[in-house]
Design a protein around this motif. Structure first.
Motif, PDB file in Angstrom:
ATOM      1  N   LEU A  54      41.229  32.078  39.994  1.00  0.00           N
ATOM      2  CA  LEU A  54      42.581  32.046  39.361  1.00  0.00           C
ATOM      3  C   LEU A  54      42.891  30.669  39.198  1.00  0.00           C
ATOM      4  CD1 LEU A  54      44.207  35.401  40.160  1.00  0.00           C
ATOM      5  CD2 LEU A  54      43.121  35.036  38.154  1.00  0.00           C
ATOM      6  N   LYS A  55      42.894  29.911  38.215  1.00  0.00           N
ATOM      7  CA  LYS A  55      43.356  28.480  38.339  1.00  0.00           C
ATOM      8  C   LYS A  55      44.785  28.332  37.279  1.00  0.00           C
ATOM      9  CE  LYS A  55      41.727  23.862  37.199  1.00  0.00           C
ATOM     10  NZ  LYS A  55      42.068  23.198  38.506  1.00  0.00           N
ATOM     11  N   PHE A  56      45.639  27.730  38.223  1.00  0.00           N
ATOM     12  CA  PHE A  56      47.090  27.522  37.637  1.00  0.00           C
ATOM     13  C   PHE A  56      47.023  26.333  36.926  1.00  0.00           C
ATOM     14  CE2 PHE A  56      51.440  26.047  38.195  1.00  0.00           C
ATOM     15  CZ  PHE A  56      52.214  26.932  37.499  1.00  0.00           C
ATOM     16  N   MET A  57      47.482  26.119  35.661  1.00  0.00           N
ATOM     17  CA  MET A  57      47.434  24.722  34.802  1.00  0.00           C
ATOM     18  C   MET A  57      48.876  23.881  34.806  1.00  0.00           C
ATOM     19  SD  MET A  57      44.233  25.104  34.142  1.00  0.00           S
ATOM     20  CE  MET A  57      44.028  23.913  32.997  1.00  0.00           C
ATOM     21  N   GLY A  58      49.696  24.464  35.497  1.00  0.00           N
ATOM     22  CA  GLY A  58      51.021  23.769  35.480  1.00  0.00           C
ATOM     23  C   GLY A  58      50.799  22.664  36.437  1.00  0.00           C
ATOM     24  N   GLU A  59      52.191  22.058  36.453  1.00  0.00           N
ATOM     25  CA  GLU A  59      52.575  20.885  37.192  1.00  0.00           C
ATOM     26  C   GLU A  59      52.876  21.205  38.601  1.00  0.00           C
ATOM     27  OE1 GLU A  59      52.462  17.477  36.180  1.00  0.00           O
ATOM     28  OE2 GLU A  59      51.425  18.073  34.467  1.00  0.00           O
ATOM     29  N   ASP A  60      54.002  22.456  38.770  1.00  0.00           N
ATOM     30  CA  ASP A  60      54.307  22.923  40.186  1.00  0.00           C
ATOM     31  C   ASP A  60      53.256  23.176  41.015  1.00  0.00           C
ATOM     32  OD1 ASP A  60      56.819  22.767  38.645  1.00  0.00           O
ATOM     33  OD2 ASP A  60      56.886  24.783  38.214  1.00  0.00           O
ATOM     34  N   GLU A  61      53.699  23.191  42.288  1.00  0.00           N
ATOM     35  CA  GLU A  61      52.672  23.639  43.521  1.00  0.00           C
ATOM     36  C   GLU A  61      52.753  25.229  43.650  1.00  0.00           C
ATOM     37  OE1 GLU A  61      51.211  22.603  48.008  1.00  0.00           O
ATOM     38  OE2 GLU A  61      52.460  21.139  46.791  1.00  0.00           O
ATOM     39  N   LEU A  62      51.546  25.805  43.392  1.00  0.00           N
ATOM     40  CA  LEU A  62      51.357  27.090  43.640  1.00  0.00           C
ATOM     41  C   LEU A  62      51.786  27.371  45.248  1.00  0.00           C
ATOM     42  CD1 LEU A  62      48.126  28.294  42.237  1.00  0.00           C
ATOM     43  CD2 LEU A  62      50.330  28.913  41.468  1.00  0.00           C
ATOM     44  N   SER A  63      52.510  28.666  45.440  1.00  0.00           N
ATOM     45  CA  SER A  63      52.766  29.250  46.764  1.00  0.00           C
ATOM     46  C   SER A  63      52.024  30.451  47.022  1.00  0.00           C
ATOM     47  CB  SER A  63      54.539  29.250  46.843  1.00  0.00           C
ATOM     48  OG  SER A  63      54.986  30.210  45.854  1.00  0.00           O
ATOM     49  N   SER A  64      51.925  31.250  45.701  1.00  0.00           N
ATOM     50  CA  SER A  64      51.056  32.600  45.680  1.00  0.00           C
ATOM     51  C   SER A  64      50.784  32.998  44.390  1.00  0.00           C
ATOM     52  CB  SER A  64      51.772  33.675  46.634  1.00  0.00           C
ATOM     53  OG  SER A  64      52.707  34.318  45.943  1.00  0.00           O
ATOM     54  N   ILE A  65      49.732  33.768  44.319  1.00  0.00           N
ATOM     55  CA  ILE A  65      49.384  34.397  43.060  1.00  0.00           C
ATOM     56  C   ILE A  65      49.338  35.908  43.282  1.00  0.00           C
ATOM     57  CG2 ILE A  65      47.501  34.582  41.210  1.00  0.00           C
ATOM     58  CD1 ILE A  65      46.489  31.765  41.940  1.00  0.00           C
ATOM     59  N   VAL A  66      49.961  36.811  42.542  1.00  0.00           N
ATOM     60  CA  VAL A  66      49.756  38.064  42.269  1.00  0.00           C
ATOM     61  C   VAL A  66      49.010  38.752  41.230  1.00  0.00           C
ATOM     62  CG1 VAL A  66      51.056  40.425  42.854  1.00  0.00           C
ATOM     63  CG2 VAL A  66      51.904  38.419  43.821  1.00  0.00           C
ATOM     64  N   TYR A  67      47.860  39.307  41.301  1.00  0.00           N
ATOM     65  CA  TYR A  67      47.294  39.610  40.097  1.00  0.00           C
ATOM     66  C   TYR A  67      46.978  41.231  40.276  1.00  0.00           C
ATOM     67  CZ  TYR A  67      43.373  39.679  43.124  1.00  0.00           C
ATOM     68  OH  TYR A  67      42.366  39.614  44.206  1.00  0.00           O
ATOM     69  N   GLU A  68      46.853  41.824  38.812  1.00  0.00           N
ATOM     70  CA  GLU A  68      46.375  43.157  38.682  1.00  0.00           C
ATOM     71  C   GLU A  68      45.374  43.298  37.613  1.00  0.00           C
ATOM     72  OE1 GLU A  68      48.216  47.909  38.220  1.00  0.00           O
ATOM     73  OE2 GLU A  68      49.608  46.236  38.337  1.00  0.00           O
ATOM     74  N   VAL A  69      44.418  43.714  37.728  1.00  0.00           N
ATOM     75  CA  VAL A  69      43.356  43.952  36.491  1.00  0.00           C
ATOM     76  C   VAL A  69      43.455  45.587  36.303  1.00  0.00           C
ATOM     77  CG1 VAL A  69      40.854  43.912  35.937  1.00  0.00           C
ATOM     78  CG2 VAL A  69      41.741  42.193  37.353  1.00  0.00           C
ATOM     79  N   GLU A  70      43.357  45.820  34.896  1.00  0.00           N
ATOM     80  CA  GLU A  70      43.279  47.185  34.318  1.00  0.00           C
ATOM     81  C   GLU A  70      42.683  47.122  33.212  1.00  0.00           C
ATOM     82  OE1 GLU A  70      47.721  48.883  34.872  1.00  0.00           O
ATOM     83  OE2 GLU A  70      47.794  47.160  34.034  1.00  0.00           O
ATOM     84  N   ASN A  71      42.186  48.258  33.110  1.00  0.00           N
ATOM     85  CA  ASN A  71      41.082  48.683  32.095  1.00  0.00           C
ATOM     86  C   ASN A  71      41.117  50.035  31.574  1.00  0.00           C
ATOM     87  OD1 ASN A  71      38.842  50.669  32.698  1.00  0.00           O
ATOM     88  ND2 ASN A  71      38.951  49.233  34.472  1.00  0.00           N
ATOM     89  N   PRO A  72      40.960  50.441  30.328  1.00  0.00           N
ATOM     90  CA  PRO A  72      41.531  51.940  29.804  1.00  0.00           C
ATOM     91  C   PRO A  72      40.285  52.711  30.154  1.00  0.00           C
ATOM     92  CG  PRO A  72      40.847  50.341  27.984  1.00  0.00           C
ATOM     93  CD  PRO A  72      40.796  49.485  29.160  1.00  0.00           C
ATOM     94  N   HIS A  73      39.040  52.201  30.548  1.00  0.00           N
ATOM     95  CA  HIS A  73      37.960  53.001  30.694  1.00  0.00           C
ATOM     96  C   HIS A  73      38.092  53.911  31.969  1.00  0.00           C
ATOM     97  CE1 HIS A  73      36.508  51.580  26.868  1.00  0.00           C
ATOM     98  NE2 HIS A  73      36.544  50.316  27.320  1.00  0.00           N
ATOM     99  N   SER A  74      38.132  53.397  32.946  1.00  0.00           N
ATOM    100  CA  SER A  74      37.962  53.997  34.213  1.00  0.00           C
ATOM    101  C   SER A  74      38.869  53.576  35.380  1.00  0.00           C
ATOM    102  CB  SER A  74      36.246  53.498  34.676  1.00  0.00           C
ATOM    103  OG  SER A  74      36.156  53.820  36.038  1.00  0.00           O
ATOM    104  N   LEU A  75      39.296  54.716  36.000  1.00  0.00           N
ATOM    105  CA  LEU A  75      40.270  54.551  37.191  1.00  0.00           C
ATOM    106  C   LEU A  75      39.623  53.892  38.237  1.00  0.00           C
ATOM    107  CD1 LEU A  75      42.481  57.515  36.759  1.00  0.00           C
ATOM    108  CD2 LEU A  75      43.074  55.322  36.184  1.00  0.00           C
ATOM    109  N   GLU A  76      38.321  54.116  38.453  1.00  0.00           N
ATOM    110  CA  GLU A  76      37.766  53.518  39.783  1.00  0.00           C
ATOM    111  C   GLU A  76      36.878  52.248  39.387  1.00  0.00           C
ATOM    112  OE1 GLU A  76      33.909  56.284  39.898  1.00  0.00           O
ATOM    113  OE2 GLU A  76      35.812  57.381  40.065  1.00  0.00           O
ATOM    114  N   LEU A  77      36.706  51.666  38.261  1.00  0.00           N
ATOM    115  CA  LEU A  77      36.127  50.607  38.032  1.00  0.00           C
ATOM    116  C   LEU A  77      36.808  49.589  37.459  1.00  0.00           C
ATOM    117  CD1 LEU A  77      33.103  49.636  38.602  1.00  0.00           C
ATOM    118  CD2 LEU A  77      32.650  50.512  36.185  1.00  0.00           C
TER     119      LEU A  77
END
Length: 136
Positions: A54-77
């Motif tokens: 995950l690459k931040f393109m802004g000028e500010d310095e990152l302190s953390s990244i929180v992310y969540e990936v979701e898809n409509p096909h499978s709860l386990e994949l």
């Protein structure tokens, strides 16, 4: 005699190649207003490995990244979430493996319908966006 040796070497080579574990790879990418996503998946022997960048393109310095990936096909994949707190050049990364059996075509279909929600946290504020993923 030389032909027999060459044929034996050829057959042994073909046998060894046929016995090697099958490995496929797929790369998911996405571009948002504040950053870019790249996820490398490797399918090998009922194991799905991933490396998330995950690459931040802004000028500010990152302190953390929180992310969540979701898809409509499978709860386990491909439904997962996490937080990154260590960065190099405004890029966070994480690797993981899971015992999952998935075909390459199924993985591509799931990726092309998946989204990642990213909360880029800096000292000057938070930037949240949802990025559509697609295969490269």
């Amino acid at each position: 005699m030389k032909i027999k040796i060459v044929l034996v070497i050829l057959f042994v080579s073909l046998f060894l190649v046929g016995c090697m574990p099958k490995s496929d790879s797929v790369t998911a990418v996405g571009e948002g207003e504040y950053g870019n996503v790249e996820i490398h998946y490797t399918i090998s022997d009922n194991t799905l490995s991933e490396k998330i960048l995950l690459k931040f393109m802004g000028e500010d310095e990152l302190s953390s990244i929180v992310y969540e990936v979701e898809n409509p096909h499978s709860l386990e994949l491909l439904n997962f979430q996490g937080e990154m707190g260590t960065f190099e050049e405004q890029t966070g990364w994480m690797e993981g493996k899971s015992k999952r059996s998935v075909e390459k075509e199924e993985l591509i279909k799931i990726i092309n319908d998946a989204q990642i929600t990213v909360d880029w946290k800096t000292a000057n504020g938070n930037y949240t966006e949802t990025i559509d993923l697609s295969t490269k």
